[in-house]
Design a protein around this motif. Structure first.
Motif, PDB file in Angstrom:
ATOM      1  N   PHE A  89       1.004  -1.221  -0.027  1.00  0.00           N
ATOM      2  CA  PHE A  89       0.118   0.045  -0.004  1.00  0.00           C
ATOM      3  C   PHE A  89       0.933   1.050   0.042  1.00  0.00           C
ATOM      4  O   PHE A  89       0.593   2.128  -0.628  1.00  0.00           O
ATOM      5  N   GLY A  90       1.899   1.247   0.834  1.00  0.00           N
ATOM      6  CA  GLY A  90       2.842   2.249   0.862  1.00  0.00           C
ATOM      7  C   GLY A  90       3.729   2.585  -0.234  1.00  0.00           C
ATOM      8  O   GLY A  90       3.660   3.666  -0.984  1.00  0.00           O
ATOM      9  N   GLU A 141      19.502  12.538   5.551  1.00  0.00           N
ATOM     10  CA  GLU A 141      20.947  11.774   5.628  1.00  0.00           C
ATOM     11  C   GLU A 141      20.289  10.304   5.902  1.00  0.00           C
ATOM     12  O   GLU A 141      20.643   9.197   5.348  1.00  0.00           O
ATOM     13  N   GLU A 142      19.196  10.315   6.766  1.00  0.00           N
ATOM     14  CA  GLU A 142      18.604   8.876   7.127  1.00  0.00           C
ATOM     15  C   GLU A 142      18.028   8.342   6.033  1.00  0.00           C
ATOM     16  O   GLU A 142      18.366   7.092   5.766  1.00  0.00           O
ATOM     17  N   GLY A 143      17.386   9.178   4.988  1.00  0.00           N
ATOM     18  CA  GLY A 143      16.708   8.554   4.031  1.00  0.00           C
ATOM     19  C   GLY A 143      17.834   7.876   2.836  1.00  0.00           C
ATOM     20  O   GLY A 143      17.448   6.901   2.436  1.00  0.00           O
ATOM     21  N   ALA A 144      19.005   8.740   2.661  1.00  0.00           N
ATOM     22  CA  ALA A 144      19.928   8.427   1.676  1.00  0.00           C
ATOM     23  C   ALA A 144      20.586   6.955   2.344  1.00  0.00           C
ATOM     24  O   ALA A 144      20.870   6.181   1.553  1.00  0.00           O
ATOM     25  N   LYS A 145      20.794   6.924   3.716  1.00  0.00           N
ATOM     26  CA  LYS A 145      21.245   5.704   4.260  1.00  0.00           C
ATOM     27  C   LYS A 145      20.526   4.493   3.907  1.00  0.00           C
ATOM     28  O   LYS A 145      20.582   3.211   3.825  1.00  0.00           O
ATOM     29  N   LEU A 146      19.100   4.557   3.955  1.00  0.00           N
ATOM     30  CA  LEU A 146      18.195   3.480   3.836  1.00  0.00           C
ATOM     31  C   LEU A 146      18.300   3.002   2.508  1.00  0.00           C
ATOM     32  O   LEU A 146      18.267   1.997   2.034  1.00  0.00           O
ATOM     33  N   CYS A 147      18.336   4.060   1.560  1.00  0.00           N
ATOM     34  CA  CYS A 147      18.612   3.655   0.135  1.00  0.00           C
ATOM     35  C   CYS A 147      20.011   2.883  -0.122  1.00  0.00           C
ATOM     36  O   CYS A 147      19.825   2.100  -0.882  1.00  0.00           O
ATOM     37  N   SER A 165      13.909   1.871  -0.204  1.00  0.00           N
ATOM     38  CA  SER A 165      14.306   3.037  -0.802  1.00  0.00           C
ATOM     39  C   SER A 165      13.032   4.302  -0.845  1.00  0.00           C
ATOM     40  O   SER A 165      13.454   5.407  -0.731  1.00  0.00           O
ATOM     41  N   TYR A 166      11.902   3.725  -0.902  1.00  0.00           N
ATOM     42  CA  TYR A 166      10.730   4.648  -0.986  1.00  0.00           C
ATOM     43  C   TYR A 166      10.725   5.163   0.342  1.00  0.00           C
ATOM     44  O   TYR A 166      10.284   6.490   0.391  1.00  0.00           O
ATOM     45  N   LEU A 167      10.673   4.307   1.402  1.00  0.00           N
ATOM     46  CA  LEU A 167      10.603   4.881   2.899  1.00  0.00           C
ATOM     47  C   LEU A 167      11.757   6.012   2.875  1.00  0.00           C
ATOM     48  O   LEU A 167      11.439   7.061   3.592  1.00  0.00           O
ATOM     49  N   GLY A 168      13.014   5.409   2.422  1.00  0.00           N
ATOM     50  CA  GLY A 168      13.924   6.555   2.580  1.00  0.00           C
ATOM     51  C   GLY A 168      13.707   8.058   1.941  1.00  0.00           C
ATOM     52  O   GLY A 168      13.947   8.936   2.388  1.00  0.00           O
ATOM     53  N   TYR A 169      13.057   7.944   0.812  1.00  0.00           N
ATOM     54  CA  TYR A 169      12.770   9.203  -0.085  1.00  0.00           C
ATOM     55  C   TYR A 169      11.544   9.729   0.834  1.00  0.00           C
ATOM     56  O   TYR A 169      11.442  11.085   0.708  1.00  0.00           O
TER      57      TYR A 169
END
Length: 153
Positions: free
Chosen positions: A13-14, A63-69, A49-53
């Motif tokens: 869904f996300g 920075e946290e988003g890039a780390k997730l990607c 990666s979508y969660l990071g974005y």
């Protein structure tokens, strides 16, 4: 087993909301899907990666988003959506160089990907410095580059 089924629904869904450009709606769904950790699999890597974005775009946690990607790339380095999301995060942070590098790497894995190609074309190619023997950051190159930009535009 039922818990994993619920996480899969949240993930799907996300991701669907992200693909519809509904980032704020997607964030709680994706965060809930990853509340108990990062499962294995390329679909989970894409969702991460979508969660990071989402984190970078909605909550400005770039920075946290890039780390997730980057973590997602360890699980599915070949997946173009992950490279696109990493590049978008870099663009949000006004980091053009790393964004171009991410797009070029992603295109190296999948040269025919339309989304990566579109993003890369949008960024264009950087012109050389006006005075080539000086560093790009030299004040003369910066001033002449700005002048050239305004004249050519």
């Amino acid at each position: 087993m039922e818990d994993m089924a619920a996480r899969l629904r949240q993930r799907d869904f996300g991701v669907a909301r992200c693909r519809q450009d509904r980032w704020e709606d997607a964030l709680p769904w994706l965060a809930g899907a990853f509340a108990d950790g990062f499962p294995n699999g390329s679909e989970w890597a894409v969702a991460a990666s979508y969660l990071g974005y989402c984190l970078a775009r909605v909550e400005r946690r770039r920075e946290e988003g890039a780390k997730l990607c980057r973590h997602a790339l360890k699980a599915a380095i070949f997946h173009s959506e992950i490279w696109a999301n990493l590049a978008r995060i870099h663009l949000l942070a006004n980091q053009r160089g790393p964004a171009v590098a991410a797009l070029d790497k992603g295109l190296g894995y999948d040269p025919d990907d339309t989304e990566l190609g579109h993003l890369r074309r949008q960024l264009g190619k950087r012109r050389g410095p006006p005075i080539r023997f000086l560093a790009r950051s030299h004040f003369l190159n910066r001033a002449l580059g700005k002048l050239r930009h305004h004249i050519v535009r």
